[in-house]
Motif scaffolding. Structure first.
Motif, PDB file in Angstrom:
ATOM      1  N   LEU A 185       0.825  -1.208   0.000  1.00 11.40           N
ATOM      2  CA  LEU A 185       0.000   0.000   0.000  1.00 11.40           C
ATOM      3  C   LEU A 185       0.858   1.256   0.000  1.00 11.40           C
ATOM      4  O   LEU A 185       0.570   2.228  -0.705  1.00 11.40           O
ATOM      5  N   TRP A 186       1.905   1.230   0.805  1.00 11.71           N
ATOM      6  CA  TRP A 186       2.772   2.404   0.909  1.00 11.71           C
ATOM      7  C   TRP A 186       3.501   2.675  -0.400  1.00 11.71           C
ATOM      8  O   TRP A 186       3.563   3.827  -0.862  1.00 11.71           O
ATOM      9  N   PHE A 187       4.027   1.630  -1.006  1.00 13.51           N
ATOM     10  CA  PHE A 187       4.732   1.821  -2.269  1.00 13.51           C
ATOM     11  C   PHE A 187       3.770   2.333  -3.340  1.00 13.51           C
ATOM     12  O   PHE A 187       4.068   3.293  -4.062  1.00 13.51           O
ATOM     13  N   GLY A 188       2.594   1.704  -3.431  1.00 18.73           N
ATOM     14  CA  GLY A 188       1.614   2.129  -4.424  1.00 18.73           C
ATOM     15  C   GLY A 188       1.154   3.556  -4.210  1.00 18.73           C
ATOM     16  O   GLY A 188       0.994   4.332  -5.173  1.00 18.73           O
ATOM     17  N   ALA A 189       0.945   3.950  -2.946  1.00 19.74           N
ATOM     18  CA  ALA A 189       0.497   5.308  -2.645  1.00 19.74           C
ATOM     19  C   ALA A 189       1.543   6.341  -3.045  1.00 19.74           C
ATOM     20  O   ALA A 189       1.212   7.423  -3.553  1.00 19.74           O
ATOM     21  N   ASN A 190       2.815   6.005  -2.831  1.00 15.23           N
ATOM     22  CA  ASN A 190       3.872   6.949  -3.188  1.00 15.23           C
ATOM     23  C   ASN A 190       4.035   7.088  -4.692  1.00 15.23           C
ATOM     24  O   ASN A 190       4.280   8.192  -5.201  1.00 15.23           O
ATOM     25  N   VAL A 191       3.897   5.996  -5.410  1.00 18.94           N
ATOM     26  CA  VAL A 191       3.942   6.068  -6.877  1.00 18.94           C
ATOM     27  C   VAL A 191       2.761   6.897  -7.392  1.00 18.94           C
ATOM     28  O   VAL A 191       2.923   7.760  -8.259  1.00 18.94           O
ATOM     29  N   ALA A 192       1.580   6.653  -6.818  1.00 20.36           N
ATOM     30  CA  ALA A 192       0.389   7.389  -7.253  1.00 20.36           C
ATOM     31  C   ALA A 192       0.517   8.889  -6.963  1.00 20.36           C
ATOM     32  O   ALA A 192       0.194   9.729  -7.812  1.00 20.36           O
ATOM     33  N   ARG A 193       0.979   9.230  -5.758  1.00 19.77           N
ATOM     34  CA  ARG A 193       1.105  10.645  -5.406  1.00 19.77           C
ATOM     35  C   ARG A 193       2.099  11.349  -6.311  1.00 19.77           C
ATOM     36  O   ARG A 193       1.851  12.463  -6.786  1.00 19.77           O
ATOM     37  N   HIS A 194       3.237  10.709  -6.554  1.00 23.09           N
ATOM     38  CA  HIS A 194       4.247  11.348  -7.397  1.00 23.09           C
ATOM     39  C   HIS A 194       3.722  11.540  -8.816  1.00 23.09           C
ATOM     40  O   HIS A 194       3.997  12.569  -9.458  1.00 23.09           O
ATOM     41  N   THR A 195       2.980  10.572  -9.304  1.00 28.81           N
ATOM     42  CA  THR A 195       2.391  10.691 -10.639  1.00 28.81           C
ATOM     43  C   THR A 195       1.435  11.881 -10.696  1.00 28.81           C
ATOM     44  O   THR A 195       1.454  12.670 -11.647  1.00 28.81           O
ATOM     45  N   LEU A 196       0.605  12.032  -9.663  1.00 30.93           N
ATOM     46  CA  LEU A 196      -0.319  13.163  -9.609  1.00 30.93           C
ATOM     47  C   LEU A 196       0.431  14.494  -9.509  1.00 30.93           C
ATOM     48  O   LEU A 196       0.029  15.489 -10.125  1.00 30.93           O
TER      49      LEU A 196
END
Length: 214
Positions: A185-196
């Motif tokens: 979850l943490w890795f996915g959330a960080n990838v998603a936030r950076h993409t946004l």
């Protein structure tokens, strides 16, 4: 095995600007900035937060003229998580005290998001007459790309490098931040936030806060 794969991916994802390639005793940093992930559900420093403070103290010994700046994580009132910033501040100051460092230490106050944290750090530094030119940010591998994006915009004239805490320290089951309880979850959330951040910018992303609960 899966967590090892995630750790490998996090290392690939992390920023590649180690402070060792940028600063030296002849060209030292003037600021050491500590990112915070707050406390766990038992109101102890999380593994990550403790690792960041310890690494910052070690860096401070190497660069005694550098100023340390740190804040303490807080969460939206709707989360029901109380403000523990004073408890966190005291625990961090105890660690710094144990290292017997002589560096100036600036407390930037409670911080709600990565963007808020960088802005509070900037305001605290300037309020103390310190326009930062060379900064080491102590952060986690998965979190570091977003941090670099935010800090490069908050400190456009500064040279910014990183000291990175391994991905395995960024999560733990009893974390107050819900997304930081599981590595995937943490890795996915960080990838998603950076993409946004890259697609829509800071003004869009700043409206989101970490979901948290005790």
């Amino acid at each position: 095995m899966f967590e090892k794969v995630l750790g490998f991916l996090a290392r690939l994802w992390s920023v590649k600007t180690p402070w060792q390639n940028v600063f030296s005793l002849e060209e030292p940093p003037d600021v050491i900035a500590c990112v915070s992930y707050g406390l766990d559900q038992e109101r102890r420093l999380t593994n990550f937060t403790s690792s960041v403070v310890n690494r910052a103290a070690i860096l401070a010994r190497r660069f005694p003229r550098a100023v340390i700046v740190f804040g303490c994580a807080v969460f939206a009132p709707s989360s029901g998580v109380p403000d523990t910033s004073e408890e966190e501040r005291a625990m961090k100051m105890t660690i710094f005290g144990n290292f017997e460092i002589s560096n100036k230490i600036i407390f930037a106050g409670p911080t709600l998001t990565t963007i808020d944290e960088s802005e509070r750090f900037r305001d605290a530094l300037y309020a103390n007459g310190i326009p930062p030119r060379r900064i080491i940010v102590v952060d986690g591998e998965a979190h570091s790309p977003s941090t670099r994006y935010v800090w490069q915009r908050g400190f456009p004239s500064a040279e910014i490098a990183f000291e990175l805490v391994p991905f395995r320290c960024e999560t733990q089951p009893d974390h107050v931040m819900k997304l930081a309880r599981k590595p995937i979850l943490w890795f996915g959330a960080n990838v998603a936030r950076h993409t946004l951040l890259c697609l829509l910018g800071m003004n869009f992303v700043r409206r989101f806060v970490q979901p948290a609960s005790e």
